[in-house]
Design a protein around this motif. Sequence first.
Motif, mmCIF file in Angstrom:
data_model
loop_
_atom_site.group_PDB
_atom_site.id
_atom_site.type_symbol
_atom_site.label_atom_id
_atom_site.label_comp_id
_atom_site.label_asym_id
_atom_site.label_seq_id
_atom_site.Cartn_x
_atom_site.Cartn_y
_atom_site.Cartn_z
ATOM 1 N N THR A 113 65.198 -36.261 -68.282
ATOM 2 C CA THR A 113 66.104 -36.810 -69.297
ATOM 3 C C THR A 113 66.709 -35.682 -70.139
ATOM 4 N N LYS A 114 65.935 -34.645 -70.384
ATOM 5 C CA LYS A 114 66.478 -33.488 -71.121
ATOM 6 C C LYS A 114 67.572 -32.811 -70.293
ATOM 7 N N ALA A 115 67.313 -32.585 -69.017
ATOM 8 C CA ALA A 115 68.297 -31.940 -68.136
ATOM 9 C C ALA A 115 69.573 -32.785 -68.015
ATOM 10 N N PHE A 116 69.430 -34.111 -68.046
ATOM 11 C CA PHE A 116 70.573 -35.013 -67.916
ATOM 12 C C PHE A 116 71.173 -35.396 -69.277
ATOM 13 N N GLN A 117 70.670 -34.788 -70.353
ATOM 14 C CA GLN A 117 71.171 -35.033 -71.712
ATOM 15 C C GLN A 117 71.175 -36.522 -72.076
#
Length: 171
Positions: A113-117
């Motif tokens: 979720t962090k990588a996909f903002q």
Amino acid sequence: MRLGESFFRRDVLEVAPALVGAYVCRRLPDGNLLRSRITETEAYRGEEDLACHARFGKTRRNAVMYLPGGHAYVYLVYGLHWLFNVIAGEEGAPQGVLIRALAPPLDGPAKWTKAFQITGAHNGLYLPHSDEIWLEQGDAYPLRSAPRVGIDYAPEPWKSKPWRFIMEREI
């Protein structure tokens, strides 16, 4: 092909394993598109499931779980990490699928979720019609099931339910 309403309006124990091999697609604010295969999911099945956020009934935090299947349920854990779930089933029957991992390796629901903002701003998004986040059909892969993780608060038999679905290997 984008997953539509009928895909999500099934029982969570059908949707969760069927999502393994599907793709999460995310159009970033700068216009770039991220697309990655789902390799692991977990199913949470209603108020009777004592590991599910709906176990105490409808609250402000979990209200999205009571919407029809296809909505995104995004919540903050430990005050640090956003986790992304897909609602399954019919309106009023709270069921969710936690997307745990993507490939290439983004193991752990907070890492991807962090990588996909993905943030709380995406909570309630209706995935079948969204141009920001959507899911696409993928290939079927051999799966194994295992108990869900991170739910030590839940009593048996809920803690040991084999409702975690993991891609065995890519074909």
